[in-house]
Design a protein around this motif. Structure first.
Motif, PDB file in Angstrom:
ATOM      1  N   ARG A 185      11.664   4.750   9.275  1.00 50.41           N
ATOM      2  CA  ARG A 185      11.149   5.066   7.685  1.00 50.41           C
ATOM      3  C   ARG A 185      12.170   5.362   6.777  1.00 50.41           C
ATOM      4  NH1 ARG A 185       7.082   6.826   4.703  1.00 50.41           N
ATOM      5  NH2 ARG A 185       5.195   6.268   5.309  1.00 50.41           N
ATOM      6  N   ASP A 204      -3.007   4.837  -3.098  1.00 52.21           N
ATOM      7  CA  ASP A 204      -4.199   5.007  -2.180  1.00 52.21           C
ATOM      8  C   ASP A 204      -4.672   6.376  -2.323  1.00 52.21           C
ATOM      9  OD1 ASP A 204      -6.188   4.972  -0.439  1.00 52.21           O
ATOM     10  OD2 ASP A 204      -5.130   4.725   1.649  1.00 52.21           O
ATOM     11  N   ASN A 263      -8.190   8.802  -1.466  1.00 58.28           N
ATOM     12  CA  ASN A 263      -7.608   7.986  -0.318  1.00 58.28           C
ATOM     13  C   ASN A 263      -8.772   7.389   0.457  1.00 58.28           C
ATOM     14  OD1 ASN A 263      -6.630   8.580   2.993  1.00 58.28           O
ATOM     15  ND2 ASN A 263      -5.474   7.461   1.663  1.00 58.28           N
ATOM     16  N   TYR A 266       0.667   5.523   0.101  1.00 59.41           N
ATOM     17  CA  TYR A 266      -0.079   6.900  -0.177  1.00 59.41           C
ATOM     18  C   TYR A 266       0.906   7.890   0.264  1.00 59.41           C
ATOM     19  CZ  TYR A 266      -3.256  10.641   1.885  1.00 59.41           C
ATOM     20  OH  TYR A 266      -3.830  11.851   1.902  1.00 59.41           O
ATOM     21  N   PRO A 270       0.831  -1.110  -0.088  1.00 59.93           N
ATOM     22  CA  PRO A 270       0.045  -0.140  -0.058  1.00 59.93           C
ATOM     23  C   PRO A 270       0.894   1.302  -0.078  1.00 59.93           C
ATOM     24  CG  PRO A 270       0.090  -1.042   2.348  1.00 59.93           C
ATOM     25  CD  PRO A 270       0.986  -1.858   1.329  1.00 59.93           C
ATOM     26  N   THR A 286       5.421   9.538   8.381  1.00 57.36           N
ATOM     27  CA  THR A 286       4.425   8.725   8.476  1.00 57.36           C
ATOM     28  C   THR A 286       2.807   9.461   8.089  1.00 57.36           C
ATOM     29  OG1 THR A 286       2.947   7.447  10.333  1.00 57.36           O
ATOM     30  CG2 THR A 286       4.163   9.661  11.022  1.00 57.36           C
ATOM     31  N   LYS A 287       1.992   8.540   7.914  1.00 60.81           N
ATOM     32  CA  LYS A 287       0.556   9.144   7.402  1.00 60.81           C
ATOM     33  C   LYS A 287      -0.519   9.105   8.454  1.00 60.81           C
ATOM     34  CE  LYS A 287       2.529   9.239   3.605  1.00 60.81           C
ATOM     35  NZ  LYS A 287       3.798   8.597   3.814  1.00 60.81           N
ATOM     36  N   TRP A 288       0.144   8.541   9.868  1.00 54.25           N
ATOM     37  CA  TRP A 288      -0.922   8.396  10.769  1.00 54.25           C
ATOM     38  C   TRP A 288      -0.418   9.568  11.748  1.00 54.25           C
ATOM     39  CZ3 TRP A 288      -4.524   4.764  10.810  1.00 54.25           C
ATOM     40  CH2 TRP A 288      -4.327   3.557   9.652  1.00 54.25           C
ATOM     41  N   VAL A 323       5.684   0.181   2.274  1.00 55.42           N
ATOM     42  CA  VAL A 323       6.667   0.682   1.441  1.00 55.42           C
ATOM     43  C   VAL A 323       7.854   1.550   1.979  1.00 55.42           C
ATOM     44  CG1 VAL A 323       5.700   2.986   0.753  1.00 55.42           C
ATOM     45  CG2 VAL A 323       6.587   1.576  -1.062  1.00 55.42           C
ATOM     46  N   ASP A 324       7.832   1.931   3.307  1.00 55.72           N
ATOM     47  CA  ASP A 324       8.622   2.700   3.843  1.00 55.72           C
ATOM     48  C   ASP A 324       9.979   1.677   4.345  1.00 55.72           C
ATOM     49  OD1 ASP A 324       7.512   1.639   5.874  1.00 55.72           O
ATOM     50  OD2 ASP A 324       6.710   3.293   6.861  1.00 55.72           O
ATOM     51  N   GLU A 366       3.927   8.614  -1.291  1.00 58.58           N
ATOM     52  CA  GLU A 366       5.335   7.964  -1.216  1.00 58.58           C
ATOM     53  C   GLU A 366       5.975   7.709  -2.344  1.00 58.58           C
ATOM     54  OE1 GLU A 366       6.063   6.470   1.692  1.00 58.58           O
ATOM     55  OE2 GLU A 366       4.262   5.698   2.785  1.00 58.58           O
ATOM     56  N   GLN A 370      10.144  -0.141   6.855  1.00 60.05           N
ATOM     57  CA  GLN A 370      10.148  -0.477   8.318  1.00 60.05           C
ATOM     58  C   GLN A 370       9.678  -1.837   8.205  1.00 60.05           C
ATOM     59  OE1 GLN A 370       7.070   2.765   9.760  1.00 60.05           O
ATOM     60  NE2 GLN A 370       8.837   2.797  11.183  1.00 60.05           N
ATOM     61  N   ARG A 410       3.296   8.111  21.728  1.00 60.65           N
ATOM     62  CA  ARG A 410       2.539   7.214  20.846  1.00 60.65           C
ATOM     63  C   ARG A 410       2.842   5.667  21.236  1.00 60.65           C
ATOM     64  NH1 ARG A 410       2.937   7.035  14.110  1.00 60.65           N
ATOM     65  NH2 ARG A 410       2.463   4.962  14.106  1.00 60.65           N
TER      66      ARG A 410
HETATM   67  N1  UDP Z   1      -0.577   4.090   3.702  1.00 59.94           N
HETATM   68  C1  UDP Z   1      -1.590   3.973   2.996  1.00 59.94           C
HETATM   69  N2  UDP Z   1      -3.003   4.693   3.065  1.00 59.94           N
HETATM   70  C2  UDP Z   1      -3.048   5.562   4.004  1.00 59.94           C
HETATM   71  C3  UDP Z   1      -2.052   5.797   4.988  1.00 59.94           C
HETATM   72  C4  UDP Z   1      -0.922   4.859   4.996  1.00 59.94           C
HETATM   73  O1  UDP Z   1      -1.674   3.310   1.949  1.00 59.94           O
HETATM   74  O2  UDP Z   1      -4.079   6.371   4.232  1.00 59.94           O
HETATM   75  C5  UDP Z   1       0.464   3.288   3.666  1.00 59.94           C
HETATM   76  C6  UDP Z   1       1.692   4.014   3.689  1.00 59.94           C
HETATM   77  O3  UDP Z   1       2.182   4.425   2.156  1.00 59.94           O
HETATM   78  C7  UDP Z   1       2.603   2.936   4.179  1.00 59.94           C
HETATM   79  C8  UDP Z   1       1.893   1.996   5.007  1.00 59.94           C
HETATM   80  O4  UDP Z   1       0.579   2.242   4.658  1.00 59.94           O
HETATM   81  O5  UDP Z   1       3.101   2.150   3.208  1.00 59.94           O
HETATM   82  C9  UDP Z   1       1.927   2.505   6.578  1.00 59.94           C
HETATM   83  O6  UDP Z   1       1.981   3.731   6.727  1.00 59.94           O
HETATM   84  P1  UDP Z   1       2.963   4.588   7.750  1.00 59.94           P
HETATM   85  O7  UDP Z   1       4.293   4.357   7.441  1.00 59.94           O
HETATM   86  O8  UDP Z   1       2.533   5.979   7.526  1.00 59.94           O
HETATM   87  O9  UDP Z   1       2.431   4.210   8.906  1.00 59.94           O
HETATM   88  P2  UDP Z   1       3.524   3.798  10.385  1.00 59.94           P
HETATM   89  O10 UDP Z   1       4.439   2.792   9.953  1.00 59.94           O
HETATM   90  O11 UDP Z   1       3.640   5.282  10.668  1.00 59.94           O
HETATM   91  O12 UDP Z   1       2.446   3.245  11.453  1.00 59.94           O
END
Ligand code: UDP
Ligand code: MG
Length: 311
Positions: free
Chosen positions: A204, A46, A74, A11, A9, A209-211, A98-99, A13, A101, A136
């Motif tokens: 990352r 997304d 989205n 978003y 997934p 982050t998207k959250w 994709v990041d 990126e 992690q 967090r």
């Molecule tokens: N992502 C997505 N849609 C969203 C938010 C996130 O597809 O609305 C994807 C994002 O591109 C990544 C994965 O979900 O590949 C995890 O997101 P992120 O790294 O931001 O989350 P974290 O690792 O900080 O929990």
């Protein structure tokens, strides 16, 4: 012929995709032709507002193993995962962020567990939260505790969505077509034999982050209401407790009035009680409302995602 589908997934990126692709391609060199015959990428854009889609379009021209789905807007990571799993046609499916992690170097071991050790799914959890804001981490830990106490599925602390699964497992996950999706609960819900892999938190590789904290908070409420009806029982228990306490207080006041002839003194205490009880009422209506909202969303039967373009 065995095939591995890698669902990713994305978003916003545009920066992370090329790094992820290069790194994963390197890891696939050890796999393709040895453990599996073929591998494909299924990127899910997304509804990104940056150049994610054009990066994916270019990649898919360069490499015929790269496929993508692009959403009309989205729809959230859960919808992206669902769409990606739907499109994945391999005998084995890997899901990863994709990041970077989720280290692609683990795919080989995970795949071997699924192929040779009789597991249906290889799942991962991070054992540290290094690099994450402490607030967090604190709330994340509390969430897992609450979720563990309330729900019947085992949501493992630190579990990632990074998994390698068999087609049978993927098909089972896809049969759960609810709108408000919470994968951390859906995966264990379907059952099957899962092997866990652990690793330290990795930061990352690019982008951010998207959250937000608020988005995570709402997601956690979603998770709890999707997998437990215990909050509703809690609301009933609170109501019963309040009734019992109020009855005892009323009896006490009546007896005191009859024996001592005391008038009931003090408006402050009355106001406090009124505020307390209305607060409790609102809390329980709120809990009920969460479940009604879930029913509302589900009965509308809107699609989980809408595709703008795919290849
Ligand atoms: N992502 C997505 N849609 C969203 C938010 C996130 O597809 O609305 C994807 C994002 O591109 C990544 C994965 O979900 O590949 C995890 O997101 P992120 O790294 O931001 O989350 P974290 O690792 O900080 O929990
Ligand atoms: Mg991430």
């Amino acid at each position: 012929m065995s095939k591995l589908s890698i669902v990713v997934p994305c978003y916003n990126e545009e920066l992370a995709i090329p790094i992820f692709y290069d790194e994963t391609k390197k890891c696939l060199k050890q796999l393709v032709g040895k453990i599996v015959d073929q591998a494909e990428f299924i990127f899910v854009d997304d509804g990104s507002s940056d150049d994610t889609l054009s990066v994916l379009q270019k990649l898919s021209v360069q490499d015929e193993c790269v496929h993508y789905i692009s959403f009309s807007r989205n729809f959230g990571k859960e919808a992206a995962l669902y769409a990606g799993l739907n499109k994945a046609c391999g005998n084995y499916v890997a899901v990863l962020d994709v990041d970077l992690q989720d280290p692609p170097s683990l795919i080989q071991q995970m795949l071997e567990a699924v192929m040779n050790e009789g597991f249906d799914c290889a799942a991962t959890r991070r054992v540290s939260r290094k690099g994450e804001p402490p607030i967090r981490s604190f709330f994340a830990r509390k969430f897992y505790k609450i979720m563990g106490a309330l729900s019947n599925v085992e949501v493992v602390d630190g579990a990632r969505d990074f998994r390698v699964m068999t087609k049978k497992y993927r098909d089972a996950v896809l049969t759960l077509c609810e709108r408000s999706r919470f994968s951390k609960g859906l995966f264990p819900w379907v059952g099957f034999k899962t092997k866990w892999f652990e690793y330290e938190n990795i930061e990352r590789c690019a982008g951010s982050t998207k959250w937000s904290f608020w988005k995570l908070f709402l997601y956690s409420i979603d998770g709890i209401t999707a997998f437990s009806t215990k909050p509703l029982s809690l609301a009933s228990i609170l109501g019963i407790l309040e009734f019992v306490v109020a009855s005892l207080m009323i009896m006490f006041l009546i007896v005191r009035k009859l024996i001592f002839g005391d008038p009931v003194a003090g408006w402050a205490s009355t106001v406090c009680i009124v505020l307390f009880t209305t607060g409790l009422n609102l809390l329980t209506i709120g809990i009920l409302g969460q479940y009604v909202a879930k029913i509302y969303v589900e009965v509308k039967q809107r699609p989980i995602f809408i595709v703008k373009e795919e290849k």
